[in-house]
Structures are given as C-alpha cells and as structure tokens.
Write a protein that holds these residues in place. Structure first.
Motif, mmCIF file in Angstrom:
data_model
loop_
_atom_site.group_PDB
_atom_site.id
_atom_site.type_symbol
_atom_site.label_atom_id
_atom_site.label_comp_id
_atom_site.label_asym_id
_atom_site.label_seq_id
_atom_site.Cartn_x
_atom_site.Cartn_y
_atom_site.Cartn_z
ATOM 1 N N ALA A 168 0.827 -1.202 0.000
ATOM 2 C CA ALA A 168 0.000 0.000 0.000
ATOM 3 C C ALA A 168 0.858 1.248 0.000
ATOM 4 O O ALA A 168 1.946 1.274 0.552
ATOM 5 N N PHE A 169 0.324 2.311 -0.617
ATOM 6 C CA PHE A 169 0.948 3.620 -0.536
ATOM 7 C C PHE A 169 -0.006 4.556 0.207
ATOM 8 O O PHE A 169 -1.176 4.242 0.427
ATOM 9 N N GLN A 170 0.503 5.710 0.598
ATOM 10 C CA GLN A 170 -0.287 6.681 1.351
ATOM 11 C C GLN A 170 -0.216 8.032 0.659
ATOM 12 O O GLN A 170 0.760 8.331 -0.049
ATOM 13 N N VAL A 171 -1.257 8.859 0.844
ATOM 14 C CA VAL A 171 -1.297 10.166 0.201
ATOM 15 C C VAL A 171 -1.941 11.178 1.139
ATOM 16 O O VAL A 171 -2.847 10.846 1.905
ATOM 17 N N ARG A 172 -1.456 12.409 1.065
ATOM 18 C CA ARG A 172 -2.072 13.513 1.776
ATOM 19 C C ARG A 172 -1.855 14.803 0.977
ATOM 20 O O ARG A 172 -0.829 14.930 0.287
ATOM 21 N N PRO A 173 -2.831 15.718 1.004
ATOM 22 C CA PRO A 173 -4.154 15.581 1.601
ATOM 23 C C PRO A 173 -5.040 14.664 0.751
ATOM 24 O O PRO A 173 -4.605 14.207 -0.312
ATOM 25 N N VAL A 174 -6.274 14.448 1.198
ATOM 26 C CA VAL A 174 -7.184 13.555 0.479
ATOM 27 C C VAL A 174 -8.241 14.341 -0.293
ATOM 28 O O VAL A 174 -9.185 13.754 -0.818
ATOM 29 N N ARG A 175 -8.079 15.658 -0.368
ATOM 30 C CA ARG A 175 -8.975 16.506 -1.151
ATOM 31 C C ARG A 175 -8.213 17.775 -1.529
ATOM 32 O O ARG A 175 -7.389 18.268 -0.749
ATOM 33 N N LEU A 176 -8.494 18.302 -2.735
ATOM 34 C CA LEU A 176 -7.883 19.540 -3.182
ATOM 35 C C LEU A 176 -8.964 20.539 -3.586
ATOM 36 O O LEU A 176 -9.972 20.167 -4.179
ATOM 37 N N ASP A 177 -8.724 21.819 -3.268
ATOM 38 C CA ASP A 177 -9.598 22.910 -3.674
ATOM 39 C C ASP A 177 -8.756 23.913 -4.455
ATOM 40 O O ASP A 177 -7.782 24.465 -3.929
ATOM 41 N N LEU A 178 -9.126 24.134 -5.715
ATOM 42 C CA LEU A 178 -8.375 25.013 -6.593
ATOM 43 C C LEU A 178 -9.258 26.157 -7.086
ATOM 44 O O LEU A 178 -10.481 26.068 -7.073
ATOM 45 N N GLY A 179 -8.618 27.228 -7.524
ATOM 46 C CA GLY A 179 -9.313 28.381 -8.073
ATOM 47 C C GLY A 179 -8.287 29.342 -8.633
ATOM 48 O O GLY A 179 -7.082 29.058 -8.672
ATOM 49 N N ASN A 180 -8.738 30.498 -9.052
ATOM 50 C CA ASN A 180 -7.815 31.458 -9.661
ATOM 51 C C ASN A 180 -6.788 31.992 -8.672
ATOM 52 O O ASN A 180 -5.673 32.352 -9.050
ATOM 53 N N ARG A 181 -7.141 32.048 -7.408
ATOM 54 C CA ARG A 181 -6.171 32.484 -6.401
ATOM 55 C C ARG A 181 -5.213 31.371 -6.016
ATOM 56 O O ARG A 181 -4.131 31.634 -5.501
ATOM 57 N N GLN A 182 -5.627 30.130 -6.203
ATOM 58 C CA GLN A 182 -4.760 28.985 -5.921
ATOM 59 C C GLN A 182 -4.908 27.999 -7.078
ATOM 60 O O GLN A 182 -5.626 27.011 -6.982
ATOM 61 N N PRO A 183 -4.206 28.258 -8.187
ATOM 62 C CA PRO A 183 -4.376 27.411 -9.368
ATOM 63 C C PRO A 183 -3.573 26.112 -9.325
ATOM 64 O O PRO A 183 -3.732 25.272 -10.207
ATOM 65 N N THR A 184 -2.719 25.946 -8.324
ATOM 66 C CA THR A 184 -1.921 24.729 -8.207
ATOM 67 C C THR A 184 -1.954 24.215 -6.771
ATOM 68 O O THR A 184 -2.206 24.966 -5.833
ATOM 69 N N ALA A 185 -1.677 22.935 -6.634
ATOM 70 C CA ALA A 185 -1.593 22.311 -5.312
ATOM 71 C C ALA A 185 -0.697 21.081 -5.425
ATOM 72 O O ALA A 185 -0.312 20.677 -6.536
ATOM 73 N N GLN A 186 -0.367 20.498 -4.286
ATOM 74 C CA GLN A 186 0.526 19.350 -4.268
ATOM 75 C C GLN A 186 -0.079 18.216 -3.454
ATOM 76 O O GLN A 186 -0.754 18.444 -2.447
ATOM 77 N N LEU A 187 0.174 17.004 -3.927
ATOM 78 C CA LEU A 187 -0.102 15.791 -3.172
ATOM 79 C C LEU A 187 1.234 15.166 -2.780
ATOM 80 O O LEU A 187 2.170 15.140 -3.585
ATOM 81 N N MET A 188 1.321 14.665 -1.557
ATOM 82 C CA MET A 188 2.516 13.965 -1.108
ATOM 83 C C MET A 188 2.178 12.474 -1.035
ATOM 84 O O MET A 188 1.338 12.053 -0.244
ATOM 85 N N VAL A 189 2.820 11.700 -1.878
ATOM 86 C CA VAL A 189 2.593 10.257 -1.934
ATOM 87 C C VAL A 189 3.797 9.567 -1.311
ATOM 88 O O VAL A 189 4.947 9.869 -1.668
ATOM 89 N N SER A 190 3.551 8.656 -0.389
ATOM 90 C CA SER A 190 4.654 7.990 0.308
ATOM 91 C C SER A 190 4.488 6.473 0.247
ATOM 92 O O SER A 190 3.377 5.950 0.119
ATOM 93 N N ASN A 191 5.609 5.792 0.338
ATOM 94 C CA ASN A 191 5.654 4.337 0.276
ATOM 95 C C ASN A 191 6.188 3.790 1.596
ATOM 96 O O ASN A 191 7.400 3.777 1.820
ATOM 97 N N PRO A 192 5.303 3.329 2.494
ATOM 98 C CA PRO A 192 5.774 2.807 3.776
ATOM 99 C C PRO A 192 6.161 1.329 3.718
ATOM 100 O O PRO A 192 6.497 0.741 4.743
#
Length: 238
Positions: A29-53
């Motif tokens: 299994a892998f893990q990811v955070r956050p589990v939801r993204l909210d985008l718009g013109n003020r925040q047109p980009t975001a990041q997910l952190m995917v990890s391998n435990p």
C-alpha cells in the motif's frame, strides 16, 4: 476514451483493491495527503505527497478526470482541465513523491467544476521466488475548482415511501458532501447512513430501514455545509 465509474458514495478517498499478478499477499500500500484539493484562480496549483511505507518499490500512475452526476450516478471522463505531474513514477521503499496538480484554464466565475484524481498502483514483475496474489491499491481523490462568486449548495430533501428511499437533491452551485446521515423515528433504533456527494444539480439516495419507511422521520446530516436537518410526517401504509 470515455471512463465511467460508479463510486462508493461520498468517499473523500475511495480505496479499490484488485487482484493481479503473483507475489506475496502482504499489504503493498501507498499513502497520500491531503485527500482533497480545492483550486481556483487564487490557488491554481496544489501538491499531493505520496509515500511508500512498504519494504518494496511501488509503481504509481496518476490520472485526472472530470466528475459529473447523472441523477445519483457518478460519471468520469478523462480531463483536459487539470494537469497532473508526474503522470507515472516509482517509489522506493520509504520514499516520498510530490505530485503537482494545476489548472489548464482559469476557473469560471460562478461555477464549481468537480474532478477526481486516481492514484493507482501498477502491477510490476514479481521477484524471483515470490508467489501469492499481488493486491493493487487505487485512491480516488476529489478536486473542486471554484470560480469567483460561486453560490452555495442547497439541500432539498424528499422521502419516497413507495420504494423506501431518502433523497437529497442539490440544485445549488456547489457540491454537498454528507459525511453521515442520521435517521430517528419513534419505536425504532436510530440509524446512521452515508457518506455521499451530491454535486451541483446531482443527488444522493439512501435506502431506508424497513422499520422507518412509514414512520414520522427526523433526519440530521453532518455535511461540509454544516448540519442539515429535516422532518417528514408519517406515511400511510399502502
């Protein structure tokens, strides 16, 4: 190609397991955070952190979909509105990978555009001497692109006594995420149902317990728009 997928209702991150090639059946299994993204013109980009435990390398594919609802059925189509980078990557044991998500076009004023991102484990060749069933994990993450001046969601409840269903319609401009629906009626044990997403113009439907189908019914929904409440009078048994 059009992709269509019926979700387990309202999951913030849906995990799907499927058997594949042979190797040990221990959790891969892998893990990811956050589990939801909210985008718009003020925040047109975001990041997910995917990890391998886990103790072995994993190959992960990232895909973006436009998300809509036909009544209460979820529909997915490959998205031209989101950029996901990298689209495929390998995670060494204990490693992390940043997945960047961005808008290809500006958010439309007054409109919410729902999307889903799939992070899917890709089958790899088992190492020599390994046997068993390889379990592949897929996480489905909601992404909401909200334009300036977008209105609020709306909750309109209906009870369909004939088929024993509680229905939430959302004619509003933004989604409703019901995390838990609580049902209360006299002479019946309280019941919790859910979760579910009602996208703009979409709906959620929950089958009612037989003991509650014709009784006076009080409902409380824990949602991202706050607590939603409604009440329905008793319905005569046909």
């Amino acid at each position: 190609m059009t992709a269509r997928h019926a979700f387990a209702r309202g999951l913030a991150a849906a995990a799907l397991l499927a058997g594949a090639a042979a190797w040990p059946s221990a959790a891969q299994a892998f893990q990811v955070r956050p589990v939801r993204l909210d985008l718009g013109n003020r925040q047109p980009t975001a990041q997910l952190m995917v990890s391998n435990p886990t103790a072995r390398p994993l190959l992960i594919q990232a895909e973006a979909f436009d998300w809509s609802q036909d009544q209460d059925r979820d529909q997915l189509q490959p998205s031209q509105d989101l950029i996901v980078n990298p689209p495929i990557f390998e995670l060494a044991p204990g490693a992390q990978q940043v997945v960047r998500v961005g808008l290809r076009r500006a958010a439309q004023d007054g409109v919410e555009r729902p999307h889903r991102i799939w992070l899917s484990q890709v089958a790899t060749t088992p190492e020599e001497g390994e046997s068993g069933v390889q379990m592949l994990l897929r996480l489905s993450l909601p992404v909401f692109v909200v334009g300036t001046g977008t209105g609020a969601p709306q909750a309109r409840w209906q009870r369909h006594a004939a088929d024993g269903v509680e229905e939430l319609n959302n004619p509003g401009a933004r989604h409703l995420h019901v995390r838990e629906l609580r049902l209360m009626a006299e002479d019946a044990a309280p019941t919790s149902l859910g979760p579910c997403y009602a996208l703009p113009g979409g709906r959620c439907r929950w089958p009612l317990p037989a003991a509650m189908r014709h009784k006076t019914l009080r409902i409380e929904a824990d949602s991202d728009a706050g607590t939603l409440r409604s009440q329905f009078d008793a319905v005569a048994v046909q």
